[in-house]
Design a protein around this motif. Structure first.
Motif, PDB file in Angstrom:
ATOM      1  N   ARG A  32      -6.175   2.666   1.791  1.00  0.00           N
ATOM      2  CA  ARG A  32      -6.848   2.999   3.048  1.00  0.00           C
ATOM      3  C   ARG A  32      -8.117   2.161   3.233  1.00  0.00           C
ATOM      4  O   ARG A  32      -8.475   1.831   4.357  1.00  0.00           O
ATOM      5  CB  ARG A  32      -7.202   4.496   3.084  1.00  0.00           C
ATOM      6  CG  ARG A  32      -5.999   5.387   3.358  1.00  0.00           C
ATOM      7  CD  ARG A  32      -6.375   6.860   3.374  1.00  0.00           C
ATOM      8  NE  ARG A  32      -5.270   7.653   3.874  1.00  0.00           N
ATOM      9  CZ  ARG A  32      -5.224   8.254   5.051  1.00  0.00           C
ATOM     10  NH1 ARG A  32      -6.256   8.148   5.888  1.00  0.00           N
ATOM     11  NH2 ARG A  32      -4.170   8.950   5.416  1.00  0.00           N
ATOM     12  N   SER A  88      -3.765   6.472  -0.609  1.00  0.00           N
ATOM     13  CA  SER A  88      -4.216   5.731  -1.784  1.00  0.00           C
ATOM     14  C   SER A  88      -5.479   4.960  -1.418  1.00  0.00           C
ATOM     15  O   SER A  88      -5.952   5.011  -0.275  1.00  0.00           O
ATOM     16  CB  SER A  88      -3.133   4.743  -2.242  1.00  0.00           C
ATOM     17  OG  SER A  88      -3.037   3.652  -1.328  1.00  0.00           O
ATOM     18  N   ARG A  89      -6.001   4.208  -2.383  1.00  0.00           N
ATOM     19  CA  ARG A  89      -7.143   3.345  -2.107  1.00  0.00           C
ATOM     20  C   ARG A  89      -6.800   2.254  -1.099  1.00  0.00           C
ATOM     21  O   ARG A  89      -7.686   1.575  -0.593  1.00  0.00           O
ATOM     22  CB  ARG A  89      -7.653   2.723  -3.402  1.00  0.00           C
ATOM     23  CG  ARG A  89      -8.377   3.686  -4.328  1.00  0.00           C
ATOM     24  CD  ARG A  89      -8.759   2.992  -5.624  1.00  0.00           C
ATOM     25  NE  ARG A  89      -9.556   3.839  -6.515  1.00  0.00           N
ATOM     26  CZ  ARG A  89      -9.043   4.735  -7.344  1.00  0.00           C
ATOM     27  NH1 ARG A  89      -7.726   4.907  -7.394  1.00  0.00           N
ATOM     28  NH2 ARG A  89      -9.841   5.461  -8.125  1.00  0.00           N
ATOM     29  N   LYS A 135       0.103  -0.812  -9.384  1.00  0.00           N
ATOM     30  CA  LYS A 135      -0.749   0.031  -8.549  1.00  0.00           C
ATOM     31  C   LYS A 135      -0.960  -0.645  -7.199  1.00  0.00           C
ATOM     32  O   LYS A 135      -0.849  -1.867  -7.063  1.00  0.00           O
ATOM     33  CB  LYS A 135      -2.104   0.267  -9.227  1.00  0.00           C
ATOM     34  CG  LYS A 135      -2.027   1.082 -10.510  1.00  0.00           C
ATOM     35  CD  LYS A 135      -3.417   1.345 -11.066  1.00  0.00           C
ATOM     36  CE  LYS A 135      -3.356   2.236 -12.305  1.00  0.00           C
ATOM     37  NZ  LYS A 135      -4.711   2.547 -12.813  1.00  0.00           N
ATOM     38  N   CYS A 162      -9.615  -3.316  -4.966  1.00  0.00           N
ATOM     39  CA  CYS A 162     -10.176  -3.163  -3.621  1.00  0.00           C
ATOM     40  C   CYS A 162     -11.368  -4.066  -3.353  1.00  0.00           C
ATOM     41  O   CYS A 162     -11.416  -4.746  -2.322  1.00  0.00           O
ATOM     42  CB  CYS A 162     -10.579  -1.705  -3.390  1.00  0.00           C
ATOM     43  SG  CYS A 162      -9.199  -0.619  -3.034  1.00  0.00           S
ATOM     44  N   ASP A 197      -2.570   5.012   8.873  1.00  0.00           N
ATOM     45  CA  ASP A 197      -2.178   5.614   7.603  1.00  0.00           C
ATOM     46  C   ASP A 197      -1.819   7.081   7.747  1.00  0.00           C
ATOM     47  O   ASP A 197      -0.892   7.562   7.075  1.00  0.00           O
ATOM     48  CB  ASP A 197      -3.291   5.424   6.567  1.00  0.00           C
ATOM     49  CG  ASP A 197      -3.266   4.044   5.945  1.00  0.00           C
ATOM     50  OD1 ASP A 197      -2.165   3.538   5.664  1.00  0.00           O
ATOM     51  OD2 ASP A 197      -4.344   3.454   5.748  1.00  0.00           O
ATOM     52  N   PHE A 201       5.053   5.752  -4.785  1.00  0.00           N
ATOM     53  CA  PHE A 201       4.593   6.079  -6.127  1.00  0.00           C
ATOM     54  C   PHE A 201       5.804   6.352  -7.015  1.00  0.00           C
ATOM     55  O   PHE A 201       6.832   6.839  -6.560  1.00  0.00           O
ATOM     56  CB  PHE A 201       3.677   7.306  -6.096  1.00  0.00           C
ATOM     57  CG  PHE A 201       2.349   7.035  -5.455  1.00  0.00           C
ATOM     58  CD1 PHE A 201       1.373   6.300  -6.108  1.00  0.00           C
ATOM     59  CD2 PHE A 201       2.067   7.512  -4.180  1.00  0.00           C
ATOM     60  CE1 PHE A 201       0.140   6.049  -5.533  1.00  0.00           C
ATOM     61  CE2 PHE A 201       0.836   7.266  -3.581  1.00  0.00           C
ATOM     62  CZ  PHE A 201      -0.118   6.534  -4.257  1.00  0.00           C
ATOM     63  N   THR A 245       0.819  -1.206   0.000  1.00  0.00           N
ATOM     64  CA  THR A 245       0.000   0.000   0.000  1.00  0.00           C
ATOM     65  C   THR A 245       0.851   1.253   0.000  1.00  0.00           C
ATOM     66  O   THR A 245       2.087   1.203   0.132  1.00  0.00           O
ATOM     67  CB  THR A 245      -0.936   0.009   1.224  1.00  0.00           C
ATOM     68  OG1 THR A 245      -1.889   1.059   1.096  1.00  0.00           O
ATOM     69  CG2 THR A 245      -0.159   0.162   2.526  1.00  0.00           C
ATOM     70  N   ALA A 246       0.199   2.373  -0.159  1.00  0.00           N
ATOM     71  CA  ALA A 246       0.745   3.703   0.087  1.00  0.00           C
ATOM     72  C   ALA A 246      -0.276   4.406   0.967  1.00  0.00           C
ATOM     73  O   ALA A 246      -1.481   4.198   0.799  1.00  0.00           O
ATOM     74  CB  ALA A 246       0.960   4.461  -1.222  1.00  0.00           C
TER      75      ALA A 246
END
Length: 213
Positions: free
Chosen positions: A16, A13-14, A53, A67, A202, A36, A9-10
Motif C-alpha cells: 500500500r 500489505s506494505r 515477500k 519499501c 487497494d 500470500f 503486491t497484495a
C-alpha cells in the motif's frame, strides 16, 4: 525512462505504501497481485524477490525490493514528480535521514514491541540495539513532524509519504500510540489525492478478494 513498471503486491500489505508512491509519480504501471502462501513463496515469484515477500517493483530490467528502496528509486527515476529534494540541497540530507530512520529504527522498534521482544536493562546489551528504545524512537519522530508540514525542505517528498504511511498504519493497528503531532501529520498527508486514489484501488482489490474467497 520508458521501460514498463510492474508492481508486485497484495492489497493488505506494505505494498500500500508503494501504491501511494506510484500514484504520486503518475507514470503508467501494471499491477501483479501475488497471493500470500504458495504463490508468494513459489519459485516463480522468488525469481523476482528471493525473500518471497511483497512489495517488489520491476522497471524494465531493474528489480527493486524493500519499501524505502522502492520509494527512493521511484523518486530518482521520475524526477519530474518532485518527490525528492535536489541532491545539492540541504534538504537532501534530511530526506535520507528520515526515510531511513523510518525503515530502520521505527520499523525495528515497533516490530519488536509487538512481538514482545525486550532489550535487557544492561548498558552493554542496550548499546547493541540500534534504535535504543521505542520511547526514544517515538520521541525523535515526534520532534521531526511537530509544527511542520514536511520533514525535508518546503515540499512533500517520499520521506513524508513513508513516515505518514507508517504512522497511519501504526496508529490504526495500535503499534504506534496516538499523539497529536502524529495524527496531524499523518492525516494531512493521507488526504492527498494520490493517497486517496491508492487506498481506493487497494480497498477495491481487497473487497474482490474477500468476495471470491
Amino acid at each position: 525512462m520508458t521501460d514498463e513498471l510492474v508492481f508486485y503486491t497484495a492489497p493488505m500489505s506494505r505494498g500500500r505504501i508503494v501504491r501511494w508512491m506510484l500514484e504520486e509519480v503518475g507514470a503508467p504501471y501494471r499491477t501483479e497481485l501475488v497471493g500470500f502462501g504458495p504463490a508468494m513463496k513459489g519459485e516463480g515469484y522468488r525469481a523476482i524477490n528471493p525473500m518471497g515477500k511483497v512489495p517488489a517493483l520491476r522497471h524494465g530490467g531493474t528489480v527493486v525490493t524493500e519499501c524505502a528502496a522502492i520509494l527512493a528509486y521511484l523518486a530518482d527515476a521520475f524526477p519530474e514528480a518532485g518527490l525528492a529534494p535536489a541532491p545539492t540541497t540541504l534538504a537532501r540530507g534530511a530526506y535520507y535521514r528520515w526515510l531511513f530512520f523510518c525503515a530502520g529504527p521505527v520499523e525495528a522498534a515497533t516490530t519488536n514491541t509487538v512481538l514482545g521482544v525486550t532489550v535487557p536493562d544492561d548498558p552493554r546489551m542496550r548499546g547493541m540495539v540500534g534504535y535504543g528504545s521505542l520511547d526514544s524512537v517515538l520521541d525523535t519522530l515526534e520532534g521531526a513532524v511537530s509544527g511542520r508540514d514536511f520533514v525535508a525542505g518546503d515540499r512533500f517528498s517520499a520521506a513524508d509519504l513513508y513516515l505518514a504511511a507508517h504512522l497511519g498504519w501504526g496508529m490504526q493497528f495500535r503499534t504506534i500510540p496516538r499523539r497529536p503531532a502524529f495524527e496531524a501529520y499523518a492525516s494531512r498527508h493521507a488526504a492527498r489525492p494520490a493517497a486517496v486514489r491508492a487506498r481506493e484501488i487497494d480497498d477495491g482489490l481487497l473487497a474482490r478478494q474477500q468476495a471470491a474467497s
